[in-house]
Scaffold this active site. Sequence first.
Site, PDB file in Angstrom:
ATOM      1  N   LYS A 223      27.860  51.454  68.030  1.00 60.17           N
ATOM      2  CA  LYS A 223      27.229  50.518  67.092  1.00 60.17           C
ATOM      3  C   LYS A 223      28.193  50.195  65.962  1.00 60.17           C
ATOM      4  CE  LYS A 223      23.625  50.400  63.520  1.00 60.17           C
ATOM      5  NZ  LYS A 223      22.572  51.183  62.842  1.00 60.17           N
ATOM      6  N   ASP A 228      25.089  47.118  56.410  1.00 64.08           N
ATOM      7  CA  ASP A 228      23.690  46.849  56.732  1.00 64.08           C
ATOM      8  C   ASP A 228      22.880  46.725  55.451  1.00 64.08           C
ATOM      9  OD1 ASP A 228      21.233  46.560  57.927  1.00 64.08           O
ATOM     10  OD2 ASP A 228      21.014  48.685  58.427  1.00 64.08           O
ATOM     11  N   LYS A 235      16.855  46.729  52.341  1.00 65.46           N
ATOM     12  CA  LYS A 235      16.849  48.132  51.969  1.00 65.46           C
ATOM     13  C   LYS A 235      16.740  48.275  50.455  1.00 65.46           C
ATOM     14  CE  LYS A 235      19.904  49.760  55.728  1.00 65.46           C
ATOM     15  NZ  LYS A 235      19.030  50.763  56.347  1.00 65.46           N
ATOM     16  N   ASP A 246      27.450  52.346  58.482  1.00 65.52           N
ATOM     17  CA  ASP A 246      26.590  51.983  59.610  1.00 65.52           C
ATOM     18  C   ASP A 246      27.397  51.578  60.838  1.00 65.52           C
ATOM     19  OD1 ASP A 246      23.947  52.102  60.384  1.00 65.52           O
ATOM     20  OD2 ASP A 246      23.602  49.960  60.094  1.00 65.52           O
ATOM     21  N   ASP A 305      15.584  45.504  59.776  1.00 63.08           N
ATOM     22  CA  ASP A 305      16.413  46.676  59.501  1.00 63.08           C
ATOM     23  C   ASP A 305      16.546  47.580  60.730  1.00 63.08           C
ATOM     24  OD1 ASP A 305      18.045  48.256  57.934  1.00 63.08           O
ATOM     25  OD2 ASP A 305      16.394  49.398  57.050  1.00 63.08           O
ATOM     26  N   GLU A 307      18.200  46.812  63.365  1.00 63.56           N
ATOM     27  CA  GLU A 307      19.141  45.880  63.994  1.00 63.56           C
ATOM     28  C   GLU A 307      20.124  46.563  64.941  1.00 63.56           C
ATOM     29  OE1 GLU A 307      21.790  47.989  61.671  1.00 63.56           O
ATOM     30  OE2 GLU A 307      19.783  47.347  61.141  1.00 63.56           O
ATOM     31  N   ARG A 309      19.746  48.743  67.326  1.00 64.32           N
ATOM     32  CA  ARG A 309      19.305  48.746  68.723  1.00 64.32           C
ATOM     33  C   ARG A 309      19.420  47.352  69.338  1.00 64.32           C
ATOM     34  NH1 ARG A 309      13.551  50.931  66.859  1.00 64.32           N
ATOM     35  NH2 ARG A 309      15.004  51.863  65.361  1.00 64.32           N
TER      36      ARG A 309
END
Length: 462
Positions: A223, A228, A235, A246, A305, A307, A309
Amino acid sequence: MTAYSPADATVFRALHLVRREGHEEWHARQPAATAQWLIAHGFDASPGAALVLPAGDGTVDGAVLGIGDPHDPLAYAHAPFALPPGDWEVRGELDDDARRALQLGWGLGAYRFDRYRTLPRPPARLRLADPDAETADVLAACLRVRDLVNTPADDLGPQQLEDALRAIGSRHGAECMSIIGDELLARNLPAIHAVGRGSHRAPRLLRLDWGDASHPRLALVGKGVCFDTGGLDLKTADGMRNMKKDMGGAAHAIALAELIMARKLPVRLTLLVPAVENAIGPMALRPGDVIATRKGVSVEIDNTDAEGRLVLCDALTCAAEDSPALIMDFATLTGAARVALGPELPAMYSNDESVAADWLSAAARTRDPLWRMPLWRPYLRYLTSNVADIANAGPSKMAGSISAALYLERFVPATMPWAHLDVYAWNDADRPGRPAGGEAQGLRAAWGMLKERFGAAPDANA
């Protein structure tokens, strides 16, 4: 920063490694003045203890370290900054596993991220007459993860992550390519595009291929969300503060690929990194949107949030198309995994019992812990959508790490061995061998498992 000094350095101070169980015997063998010094300082060889031993003229004669498990690299990681700067050499015998642990632990303990600052002092250096080449490569992989994760997003966006991957690939003769921006739509990678389209930094899928086509194919997926914000489901300030990390899953996958190539593991390697920034803008993904995926599964966006996956599902579909013998993905995927297991214990999921057992066994051998979590399929109900095939999240706060893994599993063929590691990739506070900032977790265990699974590598220096 150098973890050990050249073997031809001129002055080496003596370093004694003592376990609490053998402390009294070792103490009894010391000269009277040294024994008194140890008593005066209350040294009992507790793990993590360190004491400098003086010479008669007031200079440093040597030092003694208290260690715990001699095969745990972190048993030695306090040494580089507990000891005065200079060159040190261990006195006494160590078995091969302990020597490798010492080499690795010293390197982990000596690390400081110094790209933007001058450090107040250098670490002490360890003399190793014959350092282990594989351990050096493993250490380099761990430090690669730390460096990538520690770099701020302003200096490590999708383009810079691609640059890093290409530089590594070039050194090892790998083939590298990228699919960028709207080309993602033309090449049927719509979920990656949907997450990254809100940023001015173009989303992309990075791919590296290396190795002999006759060898078993191994696919690594990481990933690569370089920052993010959470998207429109923004967030909090605290939640966003460290979101440069991230892309920690990508850092793990890239570093593991580099290690595989450096050690010439006999596999046909494919590395896939969906690299995006989850930003807010006119084109940003919205809650309630329905997006397409490469696999043809429609996904309702319950939460922008969730995202990671989304970018991973397209990359996993790509990986499966090559029919690999094993797919491994790494991701800083869920806060729920941290709630369940804390920051130091990555959550591992697998649809294959032998893969899971092998990775857990390697984790125990390498002292690189992880914990297997269940793919409890009844929890797929937490991803139910009334308008699409599946939702990327749901209203329930239950089993967040498990439901995220179940989402990923939807994009892997049932008969294809697959393992997923949900990592924190971060140390919240400074501790010996684990400085605050980016961290490699499960990486050494992954390498140990792959060595066992795919057979001995030829001489990496051949």
